[in-house]
Design a protein around this motif. Sequence first.
Motif, short mmCIF file in Angstrom:
data_model
loop_
_atom_site.label_atom_id
_atom_site.label_comp_id
_atom_site.label_asym_id
_atom_site.label_seq_id
_atom_site.Cartn_x
_atom_site.Cartn_y
_atom_site.Cartn_z
N HIS A 54 26.82 52.61 57.05
CA HIS A 54 27.04 53.63 56.02
C HIS A 54 28.50 54.08 56.06
CE1 HIS A 54 26.37 56.98 53.34
NE2 HIS A 54 26.98 57.75 54.22
N ALA A 55 29.01 54.35 57.24
CA ALA A 55 30.41 54.78 57.37
C ALA A 55 31.37 53.67 56.93
CB ALA A 55 30.71 55.19 58.81
N ALA A 56 31.01 52.42 57.20
CA ALA A 56 31.89 51.30 56.87
C ALA A 56 31.90 50.99 55.38
CB ALA A 56 31.47 50.05 57.64
N THR A 57 30.84 51.37 54.67
CA THR A 57 30.75 51.02 53.25
C THR A 57 30.98 52.20 52.31
OG1 THR A 57 28.35 51.31 53.29
CG2 THR A 57 29.19 49.08 53.70
N THR A 58 31.29 53.35 52.84
CA THR A 58 31.55 54.51 51.99
C THR A 58 32.91 55.11 52.34
OG1 THR A 58 30.37 55.98 53.52
CG2 THR A 58 29.11 55.09 51.69
N GLY A 59 33.52 55.73 51.36
CA GLY A 59 34.80 56.40 51.59
C GLY A 59 35.95 55.47 51.88
N VAL A 60 35.86 54.23 51.42
CA VAL A 60 36.93 53.25 51.64
C VAL A 60 37.98 53.43 50.55
CG1 VAL A 60 37.49 50.80 51.79
CG2 VAL A 60 35.31 51.63 52.68
N GLY A 61 39.21 53.64 50.95
CA GLY A 61 40.30 53.84 50.00
C GLY A 61 40.54 52.61 49.14
N GLY A 62 40.87 52.86 47.85
CA GLY A 62 41.20 51.77 46.95
C GLY A 62 40.01 51.05 46.36
N HIS A 67 31.99 49.82 42.89
CA HIS A 67 31.99 48.75 43.89
C HIS A 67 31.52 49.26 45.26
CE1 HIS A 67 34.56 46.72 40.86
NE2 HIS A 67 33.72 45.76 41.17
N GLN A 68 31.88 50.50 45.58
CA GLN A 68 31.38 51.10 46.83
C GLN A 68 29.86 51.16 46.79
OE1 GLN A 68 33.16 54.77 48.51
NE2 GLN A 68 31.10 55.61 48.31
#
Length: 187
Positions: A54-62, A67-68
């Motif tokens: 969950h942490a790796a697939t959410t809040g990713v910049g750009g 797509h998130q």
Amino acid sequence: MRLFDYALRSAGDGDTAPAIEPLPQDRSFADLAWKQPPFNILSQTFLLNQQWWHAATTGVGGVTKHHQDMVEFGARQLLDTLAPTNSLATNPVLQRKIMETGGTCLVDGFQHLLEDMQHMVRGLPPVGTEEFTVGENVATGKGKVVFRNRYWEFVVRFGANIVIPKRLRMCPATEAVYRRCLHIIGL
């Protein structure tokens, strides 16, 4: 590290606090059997992996929200497929059921699978659909599509006694409607 710490603590004390609690709506590991070794380690491993993904697939910049959401959905589906609750070898609740029924639950499940496959191959409706009759125990009505993507649509159908904007209100096809609607999402 949290899993290793939990494993060490639980080896000496069966009532040790878990490394991670499941989400409130997740009842997958509610049975006490999941608190016993080795299933406690399996459930904690899964929950920690779930949190990591969950942490790796959410809040990713750009990355766009769309797509998130797609990546998060895919990761969730993969995780659910690999959950220890879905395997005979790693599910203590299922193992207990097999012992209680002398294995007949497995035979029954296989028979249901064969029946479902026969219906699919023959082009028949799914087993059990004959129990549902439109207008008696299944409602139909006009609704408003409030969200649509290539995988599913969310159609809002509400009764007249619920305060909701007119554009989202249900237009029932029959005079009698239940106060609460059940929405079935098919994939």
